[in-house]
Motif scaffolding. Structure first.
Motif, short mmCIF file in Angstrom:
data_model
loop_
_atom_site.label_atom_id
_atom_site.label_comp_id
_atom_site.label_asym_id
_atom_site.label_seq_id
_atom_site.Cartn_x
_atom_site.Cartn_y
_atom_site.Cartn_z
N PHE A 40 -10.83 -11.45 60.11
CA PHE A 40 -12.23 -11.38 60.51
C PHE A 40 -12.33 -11.12 62.00
CE2 PHE A 40 -12.06 -14.12 56.77
CZ PHE A 40 -13.01 -13.53 55.96
N ARG A 41 -13.48 -10.62 62.42
CA ARG A 41 -13.79 -10.43 63.84
C ARG A 41 -15.19 -10.98 64.08
NH1 ARG A 41 -14.52 -5.09 61.75
NH2 ARG A 41 -16.68 -4.46 61.97
N LEU A 42 -15.55 -11.17 65.35
CA LEU A 42 -16.87 -11.67 65.67
C LEU A 42 -17.90 -10.61 65.29
CD1 LEU A 42 -16.31 -13.39 69.14
CD2 LEU A 42 -15.82 -14.24 66.83
N GLY A 43 -18.97 -11.06 64.65
CA GLY A 43 -20.04 -10.15 64.23
C GLY A 43 -21.05 -9.95 65.35
N ASP A 55 -17.56 -10.78 60.80
CA ASP A 55 -17.49 -9.59 59.96
C ASP A 55 -16.05 -9.44 59.52
OD1 ASP A 55 -20.15 -8.73 60.17
OD2 ASP A 55 -19.75 -7.63 62.03
N GLU A 56 -15.84 -8.75 58.40
CA GLU A 56 -14.47 -8.45 58.00
C GLU A 56 -13.88 -7.48 59.01
OE1 GLU A 56 -14.66 -7.03 53.99
OE2 GLU A 56 -14.99 -9.04 53.19
N ASP A 57 -12.64 -7.73 59.41
CA ASP A 57 -11.96 -6.87 60.36
C ASP A 57 -11.34 -5.69 59.61
OD1 ASP A 57 -11.03 -5.97 62.80
OD2 ASP A 57 -9.96 -7.81 63.31
N THR A 58 -10.86 -4.72 60.35
CA THR A 58 -10.20 -3.55 59.76
C THR A 58 -9.07 -3.99 58.84
OG1 THR A 58 -10.68 -2.39 61.82
CG2 THR A 58 -9.09 -1.36 60.35
N ASN A 59 -9.00 -3.37 57.69
CA ASN A 59 -7.95 -3.65 56.69
C ASN A 59 -8.00 -5.06 56.09
OD1 ASN A 59 -6.88 -1.03 56.97
ND2 ASN A 59 -5.73 -1.69 58.77
N CYS A 60 -9.14 -5.71 56.17
CA CYS A 60 -9.27 -7.04 55.55
C CYS A 60 -9.40 -6.86 54.04
CB CYS A 60 -10.50 -7.76 56.09
SG CYS A 60 -10.74 -9.40 55.38
N PRO A 61 -8.56 -7.57 53.26
CA PRO A 61 -8.71 -7.49 51.80
C PRO A 61 -10.11 -7.96 51.38
CG PRO A 61 -6.68 -8.61 52.40
CD PRO A 61 -7.47 -8.44 53.67
N THR A 62 -10.63 -7.39 50.32
CA THR A 62 -12.00 -7.70 49.88
C THR A 62 -12.00 -8.64 48.68
OG1 THR A 62 -12.00 -5.69 48.54
CG2 THR A 62 -12.95 -5.53 50.74
N TYR A 63 -11.37 -9.77 48.84
CA TYR A 63 -11.25 -10.73 47.74
C TYR A 63 -12.53 -11.51 47.46
CZ TYR A 63 -6.20 -10.29 48.70
OH TYR A 63 -4.94 -9.83 48.90
N LEU A 64 -13.34 -11.73 48.48
CA LEU A 64 -14.41 -12.72 48.36
C LEU A 64 -15.51 -12.33 47.39
CD1 LEU A 64 -14.59 -13.91 52.07
CD2 LEU A 64 -13.30 -14.87 50.16
N ASN A 68 -12.11 -11.28 73.15
CA ASN A 68 -11.12 -10.61 74.00
C ASN A 68 -9.84 -10.29 73.22
OD1 ASN A 68 -12.78 -10.75 76.38
ND2 ASN A 68 -12.37 -12.95 76.35
N ASP A 69 -9.99 -10.06 71.92
CA ASP A 69 -8.89 -9.73 71.02
C ASP A 69 -7.88 -10.85 70.82
OD1 ASP A 69 -9.84 -7.28 70.18
OD2 ASP A 69 -8.86 -6.20 71.83
#
Length: 194
Positions: free
Chosen positions: A45-48, A22-31, A95-96
């Motif tokens: 990104f972070r694990l979904g 998933d997109e993480d906090t404050n990830c730019p939305t370029y895609l 685990n961050d």
């Protein structure tokens, strides 16, 4: 070239230990842009969910967009493919911990090329009820192969298509987490079979 019109849809391999992203906090939305990104910031990104008990960081993850490791980046980058950008990315683990050396594939080259007469699917704002998809060779042959190695379908932008020459180069590295299915063999059930 006998395989000039042979294309494959990229998707994740059906492996419960390779997490979706998933997109993480404050990830730019370029895609979702339909143009190249000037001076892109790092994508985060972070694990979904659901997060696997023992997640394996693979060479390919989906968000459902494509995120690749350095192994696949090293294959794609020398191709200098028209209509895509490889955007630097980081992934925050369970685990961050931070995994670097990842890139998101930003595909802004979009082609309307589904052969409506030969295909057996519904085409509205996306493809559905897919029994068969056939690409229109009359449209594709008007575009030099070099300019259509990778693209998204206008009929359904979730379909990211890669020419067989690119697929063969990627698969020669034995990457993890990735699968390709010939677009003309794709059905609604394909994702669950790989």
């Amino acid at each position: 070239m006998a395989n000039e019109f042979e294309y494959y849809r990229i998707h994740r391999k059906n492996d419960k230990d390779v997490p979706l992203l998933d997109e993480d906090t404050n990830c730019p939305t370029y895609l979702s842009l339909k143009a190249p990104v000037e001076n892109p910031e790092m994508l985060l990104f972070r694990l979904g969910k659901p997060v696997p008990k023992k997640p394996i960081m693979a060479d390919y993850h989906s968000t459902p967009k494509s995120v690749i490791s350095k192994k696949i980046f090293d294959v794609l980058n020398p191709f200098n493919i028209s209509g895509i950008q490889l955007l630097p990315s980081k992934i925050r683990g369970k685990n961050d911990e931070i995994f670097t050396d990842y890139w998101a594939i930003h595909i802004y080259h979009i082609l309307k090329c589904v052969d409506v007469e030969q295909s057996n699917c519904s085409i509205t704002f996306m493809l559905s009820n897919i029994k068969k998809i056939v690409l229109d060779r009359n449209i594709l042959k008007l575009i030099p192969l070099r300019e259509r190695l990778v693209f998204r379908l206008k009929e359904d932008p979730a379909f990211q298509l890669f020419h067989v020459s690119v697929v063969d180069s990627i698969m020669a590295t034995n990457p993890t987490g990735i699968a390709f299915t010939n677009i003309e063999a794709w059905t609604d059930r394909t994702l669950f079979q790989n």
